[in-house]
Design a protein around this motif. Sequence first.
Motif, mmCIF file in Angstrom:
data_model
loop_
_atom_site.group_PDB
_atom_site.id
_atom_site.type_symbol
_atom_site.label_atom_id
_atom_site.label_comp_id
_atom_site.label_asym_id
_atom_site.label_seq_id
_atom_site.Cartn_x
_atom_site.Cartn_y
_atom_site.Cartn_z
ATOM 1 N N LEU A 46 0.818 -1.211 0.000
ATOM 2 C CA LEU A 46 0.000 0.000 0.000
ATOM 3 C C LEU A 46 0.857 1.267 0.000
ATOM 4 O O LEU A 46 0.481 2.282 -0.588
ATOM 5 N N LEU A 47 2.030 1.193 0.665
ATOM 6 C CA LEU A 47 2.924 2.350 0.664
ATOM 7 C C LEU A 47 3.554 2.560 -0.706
ATOM 8 O O LEU A 47 4.003 3.670 -1.031
ATOM 9 N N SER A 48 3.605 1.498 -1.512
ATOM 10 C CA SER A 48 4.207 1.612 -2.835
ATOM 11 C C SER A 48 3.271 2.277 -3.844
ATOM 12 O O SER A 48 3.684 2.581 -4.964
ATOM 13 N N GLN A 49 2.005 2.467 -3.461
ATOM 14 C CA GLN A 49 1.082 3.148 -4.356
ATOM 15 C C GLN A 49 1.534 4.595 -4.558
ATOM 16 O O GLN A 49 1.727 5.329 -3.596
ATOM 17 N N ASP A 50 1.710 4.963 -5.778
ATOM 18 C CA ASP A 50 2.111 6.335 -6.115
ATOM 19 C C ASP A 50 0.870 7.109 -6.554
ATOM 20 O O ASP A 50 0.289 6.843 -7.597
ATOM 21 N N VAL A 51 0.473 8.073 -5.722
ATOM 22 C CA VAL A 51 -0.757 8.827 -6.012
ATOM 23 C C VAL A 51 -0.621 9.671 -7.272
ATOM 24 O O VAL A 51 -1.613 10.093 -7.860
ATOM 25 N N THR A 52 0.617 9.935 -7.697
ATOM 26 C CA THR A 52 0.818 10.719 -8.919
ATOM 27 C C THR A 52 0.757 9.855 -10.167
ATOM 28 O O THR A 52 0.693 10.367 -11.280
ATOM 29 N N VAL A 53 0.795 8.527 -9.991
ATOM 30 C CA VAL A 53 0.796 7.603 -11.125
ATOM 31 C C VAL A 53 -0.575 6.969 -11.340
ATOM 32 O O VAL A 53 -1.090 6.917 -12.451
ATOM 33 N N VAL A 54 -1.175 6.502 -10.257
ATOM 34 C CA VAL A 54 -2.453 5.792 -10.354
ATOM 35 C C VAL A 54 -3.569 6.697 -9.830
ATOM 36 O O VAL A 54 -3.461 7.227 -8.721
ATOM 37 N N PRO A 55 -4.645 6.883 -10.576
ATOM 38 C CA PRO A 55 -5.732 7.766 -10.138
ATOM 39 C C PRO A 55 -6.505 7.188 -8.957
ATOM 40 O O PRO A 55 -6.381 6.005 -8.612
ATOM 41 N N LEU A 56 -7.328 8.044 -8.362
ATOM 42 C CA LEU A 56 -8.045 7.710 -7.138
ATOM 43 C C LEU A 56 -8.911 6.464 -7.287
ATOM 44 O O LEU A 56 -8.853 5.550 -6.456
ATOM 45 N N GLU A 57 -9.730 6.397 -8.330
ATOM 46 C CA GLU A 57 -10.659 5.276 -8.484
ATOM 47 C C GLU A 57 -9.919 3.954 -8.636
ATOM 48 O O GLU A 57 -10.332 2.931 -8.068
ATOM 49 N N ALA A 58 -8.822 3.970 -9.396
ATOM 50 C CA ALA A 58 -8.056 2.740 -9.592
ATOM 51 C C ALA A 58 -7.413 2.293 -8.284
ATOM 52 O O ALA A 58 -7.390 1.097 -7.966
ATOM 53 N N ARG A 59 -6.900 3.241 -7.503
ATOM 54 C CA ARG A 59 -6.291 2.891 -6.215
ATOM 55 C C ARG A 59 -7.339 2.332 -5.257
ATOM 56 O O ARG A 59 -7.075 1.394 -4.502
ATOM 57 N N GLN A 60 -8.536 2.909 -5.264
ATOM 58 C CA GLN A 60 -9.602 2.421 -4.389
ATOM 59 C C GLN A 60 -10.017 1.000 -4.763
ATOM 60 O O GLN A 60 -10.235 0.150 -3.893
ATOM 61 N N GLU A 61 -10.100 0.744 -6.059
ATOM 62 C CA GLU A 61 -10.463 -0.601 -6.515
ATOM 63 C C GLU A 61 -9.378 -1.612 -6.140
ATOM 64 O O GLU A 61 -9.674 -2.711 -5.666
ATOM 65 N N ASP A 62 -8.118 -1.226 -6.336
ATOM 66 C CA ASP A 62 -7.015 -2.108 -5.965
ATOM 67 C C ASP A 62 -7.002 -2.375 -4.468
ATOM 68 O O ASP A 62 -6.746 -3.501 -4.022
ATOM 69 N N PHE A 63 -7.263 -1.343 -3.677
ATOM 70 C CA PHE A 63 -7.254 -1.472 -2.224
ATOM 71 C C PHE A 63 -8.256 -2.528 -1.761
ATOM 72 O O PHE A 63 -7.930 -3.389 -0.936
ATOM 73 N N ALA A 64 -9.461 -2.476 -2.321
ATOM 74 C CA ALA A 64 -10.492 -3.446 -1.935
ATOM 75 C C ALA A 64 -10.084 -4.872 -2.313
ATOM 76 O O ALA A 64 -10.270 -5.813 -1.536
ATOM 77 N N LYS A 65 -9.510 -5.037 -3.501
ATOM 78 C CA LYS A 65 -9.104 -6.373 -3.945
ATOM 79 C C LYS A 65 -7.955 -6.912 -3.091
ATOM 80 O O LYS A 65 -7.930 -8.095 -2.720
ATOM 81 N N ILE A 66 -7.002 -6.048 -2.779
ATOM 82 C CA ILE A 66 -5.848 -6.472 -1.979
ATOM 83 C C ILE A 66 -6.288 -6.905 -0.590
ATOM 84 O O ILE A 66 -5.844 -7.941 -0.068
ATOM 85 N N LEU A 67 -7.178 -6.140 0.014
ATOM 86 C CA LEU A 67 -7.663 -6.508 1.346
ATOM 87 C C LEU A 67 -8.429 -7.826 1.311
ATOM 88 O O LEU A 67 -8.320 -8.637 2.234
ATOM 89 N N SER A 68 -9.195 -8.039 0.254
ATOM 90 C CA SER A 68 -9.932 -9.303 0.142
ATOM 91 C C SER A 68 -8.982 -10.491 0.046
ATOM 92 O O SER A 68 -9.237 -11.552 0.611
ATOM 93 N N CYS A 69 -7.872 -10.287 -0.655
ATOM 94 C CA CYS A 69 -6.904 -11.377 -0.830
ATOM 95 C C CYS A 69 -6.139 -11.688 0.448
ATOM 96 O O CYS A 69 -5.803 -12.848 0.696
ATOM 97 N N LEU A 70 -5.842 -10.661 1.248
ATOM 98 C CA LEU A 70 -4.973 -10.863 2.407
ATOM 99 C C LEU A 70 -5.707 -10.819 3.752
ATOM 100 O O LEU A 70 -5.420 -11.621 4.643
ATOM 101 N N LEU A 71 -6.643 -9.885 3.892
ATOM 102 C CA LEU A 71 -7.240 -9.663 5.201
ATOM 103 C C LEU A 71 -8.175 -10.790 5.613
ATOM 104 O O LEU A 71 -8.131 -11.257 6.774
ATOM 105 N N ASP A 72 -9.008 -11.250 4.704
ATOM 106 C CA ASP A 72 -9.950 -12.326 5.050
ATOM 107 C C ASP A 72 -9.229 -13.606 5.463
ATOM 108 O O ASP A 72 -9.577 -14.204 6.495
ATOM 109 N N PRO A 73 -8.200 -14.060 4.708
ATOM 110 C CA PRO A 73 -7.445 -15.227 5.180
ATOM 111 C C PRO A 73 -6.748 -14.983 6.517
ATOM 112 O O PRO A 73 -6.642 -15.900 7.342
ATOM 113 N N LEU A 74 -6.266 -13.750 6.732
ATOM 114 C CA LEU A 74 -5.611 -13.443 8.001
ATOM 115 C C LEU A 74 -6.559 -13.620 9.189
ATOM 116 O O LEU A 74 -6.202 -14.214 10.214
#
Length: 432
Positions: free
Chosen positions: A225-253
């Motif tokens: 998440l710290l590697s996300q560059d706000v100047t490279v990836v727009p807000l909507e894309a980052r939000q979509e990625d955030f939800a997918k990443i949490l689903s992949c890692l947080l639920d199993p955790l």
Amino acid sequence: MGAAALQDRPVLFKYAMEEVAVSRRSAVVRCFIDALTRGGPGGTPRPIELHSHDPLRYVGDMLAWLHQALAMEKEMLLALLDKVDPSVASGAVQVTLRNIAEGICRPFKVRVEQVLVSQPGPVAVYQLAGLLFFYHSTISVLLAGGSGAEEAAAAAMSVSDNGERKPGTSILATLVELRQLAQKMFFNNLTIHASKILEKVELPAANLSPPAALSETLALLKNILLSQDVTVVPLEARQEDFAKILSCLLDPLLQVCSLSASTLKRSVEMAVFLINCIYQIESTLAIFEFSDTRVEALKGQTEAHVDTVVHEQMSYVLTTVGLADIYNTLQQVTADVVVTSLPGMDPAAVGAALGKFDAYLAAPDSCMLPELKLLYSSKTRQSVQAKAAHSICHVYQVVYGALTSPAAVRHYQQSGVVLNRTPQQITALLLL
């Protein structure tokens, strides 16, 4: 003047621009290979492939070179068609520039795929996906053909050796394809990581601290998440990625934590262990945007476990001071029963319990569950103590009411049992 003269003869103008595309495409491909293997004039800048060990810099340098080369080709085409009618020149520049860019698609794609196949790690792959997204957006503006890969691919036309035009692969479509591949490999890596931690469930430590797998996975999540560059990836894309990443890692955790907690024998140990795990997850997510929904859901889970600890802490205090049996007895009787005749309600037992309760009031922290001291969050610990104290005040109010009833008060006073404090005073001591 030659291009301007041809604009009134569309067929000849088209063939002329196709010849320009063939020539420039070959030149750009040669320059690209030279930039990869030889570098610039005199070795400056250095060959791009010298940095092939660093995936992000390697791909970034290739993309930067590609963007610069296309910008220069566009300037050349605009200069070539300077005297041509703007409406004709605009379309010719777009089509020709795309034809020129097609030559780089294959050598560029092969090298990026080699980087991805080398498995540089989920953080690096995620950064590559963001980099490809950024240059797709940047180059699409340069080509002036829209931001959609489908539109660019439909408009792009390659030129064969014999001069015939045929549909080709757009550089934009190549960038989209590579980004999709990077994202697929990234999420595959996360899924594999989640599967590994689910295969081996750790037993909780004696201090009920979160398992090592949780700390390692949260460190990975934080780095991603710290590697996300706000100047490279727009807000909507980052939000979509955030939800997918949490689903992949947080639920199993959370599942791993629950499985680990199930190996504990006492409910209070399970509750404290899970509160510590969720607290560590919350602390990691709190610093990132888009985490509010997840954090609120985690707080709801924490509250359920806190209720368990509150009940255990209250029971522990009441049992330690001897009020638990008295309270349970009073809960089971009707109003017309004489309290003094009930088992366990004799003056000696009641007096001993009240004496221990006075000692507890003098030092409430001395009567704390050992597991309560193992909570990571001091705020949660204070909340548990406050809620338990509130429940204890309620119990004392019930006991006080029974012992001060007209039928019981004289009997206990004659036996030397005196209630020194009212429920209001107890509340003031424990809660204020």
